[in-house]
Design a protein around this motif. Structure first.
Motif, PDB file in Angstrom:
ATOM      1  N   GLN A 218       1.544  -1.160  -0.272  1.00 33.89           N
ATOM      2  CA  GLN A 218      -0.218   0.387  -0.058  1.00 33.89           C
ATOM      3  C   GLN A 218       0.668   1.709  -0.207  1.00 33.89           C
ATOM      4  O   GLN A 218       0.335   2.481  -0.557  1.00 33.89           O
TER       5      GLN A 218
ATOM      6  N   LEU B 276       1.503   4.151  -3.039  1.00 31.38           N
ATOM      7  CA  LEU B 276       0.814   5.746  -3.503  1.00 31.38           C
ATOM      8  C   LEU B 276       2.471   5.987  -3.252  1.00 31.38           C
ATOM      9  O   LEU B 276       2.178   7.334  -3.765  1.00 31.38           O
TER      10      LEU B 276
ATOM     11  N   HIS C 282       2.975   9.826  -5.266  1.00 33.96           N
ATOM     12  CA  HIS C 282       4.021  11.454  -4.798  1.00 33.96           C
ATOM     13  C   HIS C 282       4.364  11.166  -5.845  1.00 33.96           C
ATOM     14  O   HIS C 282       4.995  12.711  -5.966  1.00 33.96           O
TER      15      HIS C 282
ATOM     16  N   ILE D 295      15.655  14.569  11.840  1.00 36.02           N
ATOM     17  CA  ILE D 295      15.344  16.065  10.962  1.00 36.02           C
ATOM     18  C   ILE D 295      13.823  15.880  12.025  1.00 36.02           C
ATOM     19  O   ILE D 295      12.896  15.053  12.154  1.00 36.02           O
ATOM     20  N   GLN D 296      13.289  17.586  12.200  1.00 35.96           N
ATOM     21  CA  GLN D 296      12.412  18.482  12.790  1.00 35.96           C
ATOM     22  C   GLN D 296      11.434  18.866  11.716  1.00 35.96           C
ATOM     23  O   GLN D 296      11.341  19.822  11.168  1.00 35.96           O
ATOM     24  N   GLY D 297      11.332  17.578  11.047  1.00 33.40           N
ATOM     25  CA  GLY D 297      10.103  18.388   9.887  1.00 33.40           C
ATOM     26  C   GLY D 297      10.464  16.571   8.815  1.00 33.40           C
ATOM     27  O   GLY D 297      10.522  15.508   8.912  1.00 33.40           O
ATOM     28  N   SER D 298       9.890  17.314   7.574  1.00 35.15           N
ATOM     29  CA  SER D 298      10.277  16.245   7.006  1.00 35.15           C
ATOM     30  C   SER D 298      12.159  16.450   5.961  1.00 35.15           C
ATOM     31  O   SER D 298      12.601  17.005   5.692  1.00 35.15           O
TER      32      SER D 298
ATOM     33  N   ASN E 225      12.952  18.582   3.654  1.00 33.13           N
ATOM     34  CA  ASN E 225      11.973  18.647   2.631  1.00 33.13           C
ATOM     35  C   ASN E 225      12.199  17.859   1.464  1.00 33.13           C
ATOM     36  O   ASN E 225      12.583  16.742   1.315  1.00 33.13           O
TER      37      ASN E 225
ATOM     38  N   TRP F 209      10.327  11.308   5.623  1.00 36.53           N
ATOM     39  CA  TRP F 209       8.587  11.706   5.445  1.00 36.53           C
ATOM     40  C   TRP F 209       7.962  10.511   5.613  1.00 36.53           C
ATOM     41  O   TRP F 209       7.752   9.990   5.476  1.00 36.53           O
ATOM     42  N   GLU F 210       6.327  11.573   6.365  1.00 40.76           N
ATOM     43  CA  GLU F 210       6.000  10.513   6.623  1.00 40.76           C
ATOM     44  C   GLU F 210       5.161   9.338   6.275  1.00 40.76           C
ATOM     45  O   GLU F 210       4.160   8.350   6.646  1.00 40.76           O
ATOM     46  N   HIS F 211       4.761  10.391   4.854  1.00 39.46           N
ATOM     47  CA  HIS F 211       4.432   9.168   3.544  1.00 39.46           C
ATOM     48  C   HIS F 211       5.067   8.006   3.308  1.00 39.46           C
ATOM     49  O   HIS F 211       4.328   7.432   3.100  1.00 39.46           O
TER      50      HIS F 211
ATOM     51  N   TYR G 189       4.282   6.359   7.574  1.00 39.74           N
ATOM     52  CA  TYR G 189       2.668   6.744   8.398  1.00 39.74           C
ATOM     53  C   TYR G 189       1.978   4.975   8.508  1.00 39.74           C
ATOM     54  O   TYR G 189       1.229   4.755   9.723  1.00 39.74           O
ATOM     55  N   LEU G 190       1.425   4.425   7.275  1.00 36.83           N
ATOM     56  CA  LEU G 190       0.649   4.112   7.066  1.00 36.83           C
ATOM     57  C   LEU G 190       0.651   2.779   7.990  1.00 36.83           C
ATOM     58  O   LEU G 190       0.308   1.768   8.520  1.00 36.83           O
TER      59      LEU G 190
ATOM     60  N   LEU H   3       2.884   3.866  11.583  1.00 35.45           N
ATOM     61  CA  LEU H   3       2.548   4.666  12.827  1.00 35.45           C
ATOM     62  C   LEU H   3       3.484   6.092  13.386  1.00 35.45           C
ATOM     63  O   LEU H   3       4.092   6.263  12.477  1.00 35.45           O
ATOM     64  N   ASN H   4       3.600   6.655  14.473  1.00 40.85           N
ATOM     65  CA  ASN H   4       4.495   7.356  14.772  1.00 40.85           C
ATOM     66  C   ASN H   4       5.744   6.690  14.916  1.00 40.85           C
ATOM     67  O   ASN H   4       6.300   7.918  15.389  1.00 40.85           O
TER      68      ASN H   4
ATOM     69  N   HIS I  59       2.121  12.103  19.103  1.00 39.47           N
ATOM     70  CA  HIS I  59       3.020  13.100  18.879  1.00 39.47           C
ATOM     71  C   HIS I  59       2.478  14.455  19.299  1.00 39.47           C
ATOM     72  O   HIS I  59       4.319  14.812  19.756  1.00 39.47           O
TER      73      HIS I  59
ATOM     74  N   PHE J  42      11.220  23.656  18.618  1.00 40.64           N
ATOM     75  CA  PHE J  42      11.251  22.315  17.593  1.00 40.64           C
ATOM     76  C   PHE J  42       9.549  22.227  18.793  1.00 40.64           C
ATOM     77  O   PHE J  42       8.552  22.086  17.688  1.00 40.64           O
TER      78      PHE J  42
ATOM     79  N   SER K  14       6.697  20.134   5.896  1.00 38.20           N
ATOM     80  CA  SER K  14       5.539  19.657   6.771  1.00 38.20           C
ATOM     81  C   SER K  14       5.463  21.342   7.037  1.00 38.20           C
ATOM     82  O   SER K  14       6.087  21.700   7.088  1.00 38.20           O
TER      83      SER K  14
ATOM     84  N   ASN L 100       7.187  23.094   9.483  1.00 35.19           N
ATOM     85  CA  ASN L 100       7.673  22.288  10.988  1.00 35.19           C
ATOM     86  C   ASN L 100       7.068  22.805  11.744  1.00 35.19           C
ATOM     87  O   ASN L 100       5.681  22.549  11.689  1.00 35.19           O
TER      88      ASN L 100
ATOM     89  N   TRP M  31       1.082  18.590   8.861  1.00 36.69           N
ATOM     90  CA  TRP M  31       2.275  17.045   8.652  1.00 36.69           C
ATOM     91  C   TRP M  31       0.971  16.005   8.423  1.00 36.69           C
ATOM     92  O   TRP M  31       0.354  16.363   8.477  1.00 36.69           O
ATOM     93  N   GLU M  32       2.052  15.515   7.449  1.00 40.39           N
ATOM     94  CA  GLU M  32       1.346  14.008   6.623  1.00 40.39           C
ATOM     95  C   GLU M  32       0.842  13.446   7.540  1.00 40.39           C
ATOM     96  O   GLU M  32      -0.806  12.644   7.811  1.00 40.39           O
TER      97      GLU M  32
ATOM     98  N   LEU N 249      -3.492   8.615   7.393  1.00 42.67           N
ATOM     99  CA  LEU N 249      -3.849   7.274   7.663  1.00 42.67           C
ATOM    100  C   LEU N 249      -5.325   7.602   6.934  1.00 42.67           C
ATOM    101  O   LEU N 249      -6.327   6.215   6.353  1.00 42.67           O
TER     102      LEU N 249
END
Lengths: 206, 176
Positions: free
Chosen positions: A24, A28, A33, A125-128, A149, A165-167, A170-171, A174-175, B8, B41, B99, B120, B136-137, B142
């Motif tokens: 999956q 995606l 993406h 990394i603080q973000g993507s 990014n 990146w969370e994409h 994540y599915l 998760l976190n 989070h 952050f 993000s 961010n 953010w994603e 989900l």
């Protein structure tokens, strides 16, 4: 060349990296993406070709960087993944004796140390962004770097890239980023990584 | 919501406390500067998410409804219509390259409502936050996968315009 980029095919089936990266996510990630970066890169390049002033060109820079970087990074990513040897599906995750392994030991002490350092840095990394193992063009040594990014890696020659990146996870994870980062080493394509490494230390180009 | 809040946001709170403890022990400017990224952050993450939960509301509790009043008038004045405002906010938020957060903010200098984004977990500093939307994603993936526009369309059904109006009135009062 301008505005003619296409989505590269995956070198394997969408489910080939299971159970470490789900079908999956791969579908995606590749068909949505990455395709979006390709489409937007083409549009940005077409607009750039028509731009007639420095101001117009500068205004297009962020679209070129974001979408161009997205295309570069994901194209490298698909190729530095491979179906897992541990699943009898391919050579993914298997680092054989050779110049890359030697360089890893020289730079990090052990392969385990590389993984630990890489994962800690990438998770930080603080973000993507992306975690990278790359060759320093001056010292020819392996180093770990990150980009934010979709910034492409410019300071080192890319050897292995990992999308954080969370994409990208994540599915399935998760976190729990660390679980993804531990799992992905089972599908890293060390043969491709070694090719890039040898190119980088053999040639002089970045 | 469960992951977003219990994992989070909790992680930002934990990270912020740790960073603040380290900062209190830091002995020189260099050490303090090193800690700035962690403070920004995690501090930003805590600020932003705290604002976020409060500017959402269930539809049963008025989420999505914009009462007649000062906020509605200001939106119509500054954007032409409430719909035009929502469209502009969604376009700006969807366009973030990475993000970040989309904000309706009150500018203390112009006294107008404006749309701003932050990357961010950077907190909104240039404006007073009225409505924040997390892009953010983890905020939508989900449920909405890569289809950001569907999330951005849907969230307007649970925006707490009463909280937004309270923030707006307070901001307008402060700069009067």
């Amino acid at each position: 060349m301008s505005g003619q980029h296409t989505l590269p095919d995956l070198p394997y089936a969408y489910d080939a990296l299971e159970p470490f990266i789900s079908r999956q996510i791969m579908e995606l990630h590749h068909k949505k993406h990455h395709q979006t970066y390709v489409n937007a890169l083409n549009a940005a390049e077409q607009a750039y070709a028509k731009a007639s002033t420095p101001k117009e060109r500068i205004a297009l820079q962020s679209a070129l960087k974001f979408n161009g970087g997205g295309h570069i990074n994901h194209s490298l990513f698909w190729k530095n993944l491979a179906p897992a040897k541990s699943e009898n599906k391919g050579n993914g995750g298997s680092l054989h004796e050779g110049p890359l392994k030697k360089a890893i030991v020289e730079a990090f002490g052990t392969f385990d140390n590389l993984r630990k350092e890489f994962n800690t840095t990438t998770a930080g990394i603080q973000g993507s962004g992306w975690g990278w193992l790359g060759v320093n063009p001056q010292s020819k040594r392996l180093e770990i770097a990150t980009t934010s990014n979709q910034d492409p890696l410019l300071t080192l020659t890319p050897v292995i890239g990992v999308d954080i990146w969370e994409h990208a996870f994540y599915l399935q994870y998760l976190n729990v980023k660390v679980d993804y980062l531990n799992a992905i080493w089972n599908v890293i394509n060390f043969e491709e990584a070694e090719k890039r490494y040898l190119d980088a230390v053999g040639g002089a180009k970045l | 919501m469960s992951l977003h809040h219990t994992k989070h946001h909790q992680t930002y709170v934990t990270g912020l406390n740790a960073a603040e403890e380290a900062y209190a022990k830091a002995s020189g400017p260099k050490e303090k500067i090193k800690l700035q990224a962690a403070l920004k952050f995690n501090g930003g993450g805590h600020i932003n998410h705290s604002l976020f939960w409060k500017n959402l509301a269930p539809t049963s509790a008025g989420g999505g409804e914009i009462p007649s009043g000062a906020l509605k008038e200001a939106l119509e004045r500054d954007f032409g219509s409430v719909d035009a405002f929502k469209n502009k906010m969604n376009t700006a938020t969807a366009a973030i390259q990475g993000s970040g957060w989309g904000w309706l903010g009150y500018s203390p200098t112009t006294s107008k409502l404006e749309i701003v984004t932050t990357p961010n977990q950077d907190p909104l500093l240039s404006h007073v936050p009225i409505i924040g939307i997390d892009i953010w994603e983890h905020a939508f993936y989900l449920q909405y996968k890569n289809v950001k526009p569907d999330y951005l369309k849907a969230i307007w059904n649970v925006i707490n315009f009463r909280e937004a109006e309270a923030r707006f009135l307070e901001a307008a009062k402060q700069s009067a």
